[in-house]
Design an enzyme around this catalytic site. Sequence first.
Site, mmCIF file in Angstrom:
data_model
loop_
_atom_site.group_PDB
_atom_site.id
_atom_site.type_symbol
_atom_site.label_atom_id
_atom_site.label_comp_id
_atom_site.label_asym_id
_atom_site.label_seq_id
_atom_site.Cartn_x
_atom_site.Cartn_y
_atom_site.Cartn_z
ATOM 1 N N ARG A 1 -33.829 42.348 -24.726
ATOM 2 C CA ARG A 1 -34.267 41.305 -25.663
ATOM 3 C C ARG A 1 -35.172 40.261 -24.997
ATOM 4 N NH1 ARG A 1 -32.920 45.026 -27.773
ATOM 5 N NH2 ARG A 1 -31.307 45.368 -29.335
ATOM 6 N N SER B 1 -29.133 40.285 -36.468
ATOM 7 C CA SER B 1 -28.109 40.196 -35.425
ATOM 8 C C SER B 1 -28.180 38.830 -34.752
ATOM 9 C CB SER B 1 -28.330 41.306 -34.396
ATOM 10 O OG SER B 1 -27.321 41.277 -33.415
ATOM 11 N N GLU C 1 -29.203 35.884 -29.964
ATOM 12 C CA GLU C 1 -30.386 36.740 -30.048
ATOM 13 C C GLU C 1 -31.385 36.105 -30.998
ATOM 14 O OE1 GLU C 1 -31.275 41.097 -31.943
ATOM 15 O OE2 GLU C 1 -29.736 40.980 -30.385
#
Length: 300
Positions: free
Chosen positions: A172, A222, A292
Amino acid sequence: MILNEMIKEFPTVLIKANEPLSFYTYTKTGGPADILAFPKTEDEIVKLVAWIKAQQLPLTVLGNASNLIVKDGGIRGVVMILTEMNQMQVKKEKLTVQSGAKLIDTSYRAWSEGLTGLEFACGIPGSIGGAVFMNAGAYEGEISEVLESALVISETGEVTRLSNEDLDFSYRYSSIQKHHGIILEAVFQLKKGNKATIKTRMDELTALREAKQPLEFPSCGSVFKRPTGYFTGKLIQEAGLQGKIWGGAQISEKHAGFIVNINEATATDYIELIAYIQEVILTNTGVKLETEVRIIGEDK
């Protein structure tokens, strides 16, 4: 005054003043942008960046605002949304895509051309720019595995092409997060595949996503990164938090890793609920959950 000058300077660009960003975010929350611009070409973006810098205005660049929370006070200066930058071009096994195109649409374009490698992305709602920025991934696939290069405007306004190695991908993360460039386009190196096989895999992943994710409600996708050795949803379930309501936001009853907007939630509802989850999980397990989702803007 600045707004009028900007409209005069860029007559081909759609420009709005004091525009609520809740109209554009996937959570349906967020305060106003002082000025919101929708460039359609690389040339417009380059000129806009130079002009905004000359005016000494803050600049924020968004894709389609899917994995994002904009605070209730909104964003000062100029916000550029790049969703009008959505052209795609195929040459042999390379797929070149402008940064505002949807990742889902890109995966389907690859399938239509008989190219394999982007099946994992068929359910990720972000834009290409956002996907490269955060090295988006799902179902054991990541952007870093198929990206050859990205065209980027640097902080100084220079247009450069960065290789996969230059982007320093990890979980990420890409170096764009550190150097604050603006992604203009991405080039994917794919492989020839069987169209039927590709479509079967995409259908399988779409069915999994629809079964497990709360697509019927607005959400930011998410919320947390997966901590090493754990599953975020399971941690939240075991803490007894699944289904918890905070203002108009709720930890999804379908998937505890998602927070959904069930009743006119505010960004503050989301942010406070995120902090509460982090506090409970840290206290219970010692695991520090990292977000995230990207949180930007000012408090109201």
